[in-house]
Motif scaffolding. Sequence first.
Motif, PDB file in Angstrom:
ATOM      1  N   TYR A 217       0.807  -1.229   0.000  1.00  0.00           N
ATOM      2  CA  TYR A 217       0.000   0.000   0.000  1.00  0.00           C
ATOM      3  C   TYR A 217       0.838   1.276   0.000  1.00  0.00           C
ATOM      4  CZ  TYR A 217      -4.194  -2.727   0.831  1.00  0.00           C
ATOM      5  OH  TYR A 217      -5.231  -3.598   0.711  1.00  0.00           O
ATOM      6  N   LEU A 218       1.967   1.286   0.720  1.00  0.00           N
ATOM      7  CA  LEU A 218       2.723   2.539   0.829  1.00  0.00           C
ATOM      8  C   LEU A 218       3.185   2.982  -0.552  1.00  0.00           C
ATOM      9  CD1 LEU A 218       4.782   2.021   4.131  1.00  0.00           C
ATOM     10  CD2 LEU A 218       2.558   3.074   3.828  1.00  0.00           C
ATOM     11  N   GLY A 219       3.755   2.046  -1.323  1.00  0.00           N
ATOM     12  CA  GLY A 219       4.117   2.348  -2.709  1.00  0.00           C
ATOM     13  C   GLY A 219       2.846   2.553  -3.520  1.00  0.00           C
ATOM     14  N   GLY A 220       1.961   1.575  -3.447  1.00  0.00           N
ATOM     15  CA  GLY A 220       0.601   1.745  -3.944  1.00  0.00           C
ATOM     16  C   GLY A 220       0.389   1.663  -5.439  1.00  0.00           C
ATOM     17  N   HIS A 221       1.449   1.657  -6.221  1.00  0.00           N
ATOM     18  CA  HIS A 221       1.289   1.680  -7.678  1.00  0.00           C
ATOM     19  C   HIS A 221       2.027   0.520  -8.358  1.00  0.00           C
ATOM     20  CE1 HIS A 221       0.204   5.684  -6.363  1.00  0.00           C
ATOM     21  NE2 HIS A 221      -0.436   5.865  -7.499  1.00  0.00           N
ATOM     22  N   GLY A 222       2.479  -0.445  -7.565  1.00  0.00           N
ATOM     23  CA  GLY A 222       3.104  -1.633  -8.135  1.00  0.00           C
ATOM     24  C   GLY A 222       4.452  -1.381  -8.802  1.00  0.00           C
ATOM     25  N   PRO A 266      -4.309   7.926   2.437  1.00  0.00           N
ATOM     26  CA  PRO A 266      -5.629   7.844   3.082  1.00  0.00           C
ATOM     27  C   PRO A 266      -6.772   7.723   2.076  1.00  0.00           C
ATOM     28  CG  PRO A 266      -4.333   9.624   4.032  1.00  0.00           C
ATOM     29  CD  PRO A 266      -3.581   9.155   2.822  1.00  0.00           C
ATOM     30  N   LEU A 267      -6.668   8.452   0.949  1.00  0.00           N
ATOM     31  CA  LEU A 267      -7.731   8.383  -0.070  1.00  0.00           C
ATOM     32  C   LEU A 267      -7.779   7.007  -0.709  1.00  0.00           C
ATOM     33  CD1 LEU A 267      -7.159  11.768  -1.947  1.00  0.00           C
ATOM     34  CD2 LEU A 267      -8.994  11.195  -0.337  1.00  0.00           C
ATOM     35  N   ARG A 268      -6.601   6.459  -1.025  1.00  0.00           N
ATOM     36  CA  ARG A 268      -6.556   5.135  -1.662  1.00  0.00           C
ATOM     37  C   ARG A 268      -7.147   4.086  -0.732  1.00  0.00           C
ATOM     38  NH1 ARG A 268      -1.229   3.879  -2.089  1.00  0.00           N
ATOM     39  NH2 ARG A 268      -0.245   5.875  -1.685  1.00  0.00           N
ATOM     40  N   ILE A 269      -6.763   4.149   0.543  1.00  0.00           N
ATOM     41  CA  ILE A 269      -7.250   3.147   1.498  1.00  0.00           C
ATOM     42  C   ILE A 269      -8.763   3.271   1.671  1.00  0.00           C
ATOM     43  CG2 ILE A 269      -7.194   2.443   3.945  1.00  0.00           C
ATOM     44  CD1 ILE A 269      -4.723   1.592   2.405  1.00  0.00           C
ATOM     45  N   ARG A 270      -9.235   4.499   1.808  1.00  0.00           N
ATOM     46  CA  ARG A 270     -10.663   4.689   2.052  1.00  0.00           C
ATOM     47  C   ARG A 270     -11.494   4.197   0.867  1.00  0.00           C
ATOM     48  NH1 ARG A 270     -10.927  10.285   3.341  1.00  0.00           N
ATOM     49  NH2 ARG A 270      -9.547   9.819   5.059  1.00  0.00           N
ATOM     50  N   SER A 271     -11.050   4.511  -0.348  1.00  0.00           N
ATOM     51  CA  SER A 271     -11.796   4.115  -1.534  1.00  0.00           C
ATOM     52  C   SER A 271     -11.789   2.593  -1.702  1.00  0.00           C
ATOM     53  CB  SER A 271     -11.177   4.794  -2.765  1.00  0.00           C
ATOM     54  OG  SER A 271     -11.708   4.251  -3.929  1.00  0.00           O
ATOM     55  N   PRO A 313     -11.993  -2.035   8.356  1.00  0.00           N
ATOM     56  CA  PRO A 313     -11.679  -3.433   8.030  1.00  0.00           C
ATOM     57  C   PRO A 313     -10.665  -3.620   6.910  1.00  0.00           C
ATOM     58  CG  PRO A 313     -13.829  -2.834   7.161  1.00  0.00           C
ATOM     59  CD  PRO A 313     -13.352  -1.635   7.917  1.00  0.00           C
ATOM     60  N   GLY A 314     -10.277  -2.539   6.236  1.00  0.00           N
ATOM     61  CA  GLY A 314      -9.250  -2.658   5.208  1.00  0.00           C
ATOM     62  C   GLY A 314      -9.789  -3.095   3.860  1.00  0.00           C
ATOM     63  N   ALA A 315      -8.870  -3.359   2.926  1.00  0.00           N
ATOM     64  CA  ALA A 315      -9.244  -3.587   1.526  1.00  0.00           C
ATOM     65  C   ALA A 315      -8.756  -4.931   0.998  1.00  0.00           C
ATOM     66  CB  ALA A 315      -8.709  -2.448   0.661  1.00  0.00           C
ATOM     67  N   SER A 340       1.475 -10.024  -4.770  1.00  0.00           N
ATOM     68  CA  SER A 340       1.555  -8.642  -4.288  1.00  0.00           C
ATOM     69  C   SER A 340       0.147  -8.104  -4.025  1.00  0.00           C
ATOM     70  CB  SER A 340       2.312  -7.706  -5.224  1.00  0.00           C
ATOM     71  OG  SER A 340       2.715  -6.550  -4.487  1.00  0.00           O
ATOM     72  N   LEU A 341       0.072  -6.923  -3.478  1.00  0.00           N
ATOM     73  CA  LEU A 341      -1.202  -6.356  -3.033  1.00  0.00           C
ATOM     74  C   LEU A 341      -1.035  -4.856  -2.825  1.00  0.00           C
ATOM     75  CD1 LEU A 341      -1.166  -5.987   0.501  1.00  0.00           C
ATOM     76  CD2 LEU A 341      -0.478  -8.321   0.094  1.00  0.00           C
ATOM     77  N   GLY A 342      -2.162  -4.192  -2.595  1.00  0.00           N
ATOM     78  CA  GLY A 342      -2.104  -2.769  -2.258  1.00  0.00           C
ATOM     79  C   GLY A 342      -1.834  -1.869  -3.445  1.00  0.00           C
ATOM     80  N   SER A 343      -2.067  -2.379  -4.648  1.00  0.00           N
ATOM     81  CA  SER A 343      -1.831  -1.557  -5.830  1.00  0.00           C
ATOM     82  C   SER A 343      -3.112  -0.837  -6.247  1.00  0.00           C
ATOM     83  CB  SER A 343      -1.326  -2.452  -6.966  1.00  0.00           C
ATOM     84  OG  SER A 343      -0.925  -1.666  -8.059  1.00  0.00           O
ATOM     85  N   VAL A 344      -3.001   0.065  -7.211  1.00  0.00           N
ATOM     86  CA  VAL A 344      -4.180   0.764  -7.716  1.00  0.00           C
ATOM     87  C   VAL A 344      -5.142  -0.191  -8.424  1.00  0.00           C
ATOM     88  CG1 VAL A 344      -3.250   3.108  -7.902  1.00  0.00           C
ATOM     89  CG2 VAL A 344      -2.806   1.446  -9.727  1.00  0.00           C
ATOM     90  N   ASP A 345      -4.598  -1.279  -9.004  1.00  0.00           N
ATOM     91  CA  ASP A 345      -5.466  -2.259  -9.658  1.00  0.00           C
ATOM     92  C   ASP A 345      -5.735  -3.433  -8.716  1.00  0.00           C
ATOM     93  OD1 ASP A 345      -2.720  -2.881  -9.930  1.00  0.00           O
ATOM     94  OD2 ASP A 345      -3.128  -4.288 -11.559  1.00  0.00           O
ATOM     95  N   THR A 346      -6.880  -4.072  -8.921  1.00  0.00           N
ATOM     96  CA  THR A 346      -7.263  -5.214  -8.093  1.00  0.00           C
ATOM     97  C   THR A 346      -6.453  -6.438  -8.507  1.00  0.00           C
ATOM     98  OG1 THR A 346      -9.444  -4.313  -7.719  1.00  0.00           O
ATOM     99  CG2 THR A 346      -9.223  -6.696  -7.457  1.00  0.00           C
ATOM    100  N   LEU A 347      -5.902  -7.137  -7.492  1.00  0.00           N
ATOM    101  CA  LEU A 347      -5.029  -8.282  -7.740  1.00  0.00           C
ATOM    102  C   LEU A 347      -5.614  -9.522  -7.071  1.00  0.00           C
ATOM    103  CD1 LEU A 347      -1.652  -6.549  -6.743  1.00  0.00           C
ATOM    104  CD2 LEU A 347      -2.422  -6.978  -9.066  1.00  0.00           C
TER     105      LEU A 347
END
Length: 405
Positions: A217-222, A266-271, A313-315, A340-347
Amino acid sequence: MNYTPVLCAKLRAMNIETLSVHAGRDEFEGLGVHAPPLDLSTTYPIRDMCAGGDALQGFAEGAATSPSPVYSRLHNPTVARFERALAQLEGAAAAVAFSSGMAAITAVVQVACARKRHVVAVRPVYGGTDHLLSCGLLDVEVTWVEQDSVAAGLRSDTGLVFIESPGNPTLTMVDIDAVVMQAADVPVAVDNTFATPILQNPFNLGAAFVIHSATKYLGGHGDVLAGVVACSQPWAARLRQLRILTGGVLHPLAGYLLHRGLPTLPLRIRSAQATAATLAVRLAGHQGVSVVHYPGLPGADSRGLIGRQMRGPGAMIAFETVGDPSSVVKALGLITAAVSLGSVDTLIEHPAALTHRLVEEHGKSAGGITPHLLRLSIGLESVEDLWDDLDKALSESVAIHPGAV
Ligand SMILES: *Cc1c(COP(=O)(O)O)cnc(C)c1O
């Protein structure tokens, strides 16, 4: 140039959204910049050899800063800025970044178990962590326990208690506060990758080390491989000493990208979390799904940790398919089939085959890593497009396995 970190008292009292935007940026006005400078130097000219020697000595003893970085294995100002920002988000005194999450976890085990070679850990954890603790390469011995039996697992030579919450891949939640109490004076490491500092701050609950695979998630863009540990100054000094000697440093470009991504975290996590909450309910009602693991589903949070320990509850979702999980993955069109996980696209991925492949068989069953389990990391796409993809693939998998329903 000024390498001295400025601790901004103003920021400490602020909300996480504000902190995410401003953390690690306090010195910019003094530097006359708006975006963080990306410092790619591997070495730094120092004409005065005595001053250079003093700077090197400081880093070798674990200092966070010195008048010169000397050499980029010792210090990098761009990486140090990301570290200060992450420490602020976690409410910790310091943070130390590494070349990957596994490098960060290895460093924590090495500094905590330098003399006491026993680790107590709770399954499930990331497959790489499980294998690292079990395989003997680091010469540590691990005792796997249930979260309520941490105290019973402790020995006089226990150097570390290791937990992950929510745990990879089944989203099992561990009561961090209760584990810290049981561990007494043994330091507790919490892998906070799934929750991120937006949803959970284990340092405030007494954890000694808060670890992130920043790749997620911190990187967030793979596009960044990284790890980071938030902790006290004395532990950070030990981690920096180890990092200088073993060389698992983070590349400055990776540090830059991680710092660049924090304001939108915060926006990425919330969405993604809102989408995950909707999809978890729909998956639970699908005839092609037998079990859904998601902390936000009714009955999933038996210890009442959401609200007390986690702010949401997270994503991440895990679920068991009725049909063959690999045919479900093959039938998906939009969702990316990848670890991997936490990227902009669903994995989506199959833990038993991939991320948790190296976990020993009884460890897999103890951790709930069953053959039909799939792990889903929700991204930023529209919830309806994701549901269309999942619904179609799951329905096809049941249709071709009619006997399984
Ligand atoms: C991916 C992951 C790791 C390992 O991190 P890398 O950056 O891949 O080395 C550790 N813990 C968790 C929970 C992970 O998901």
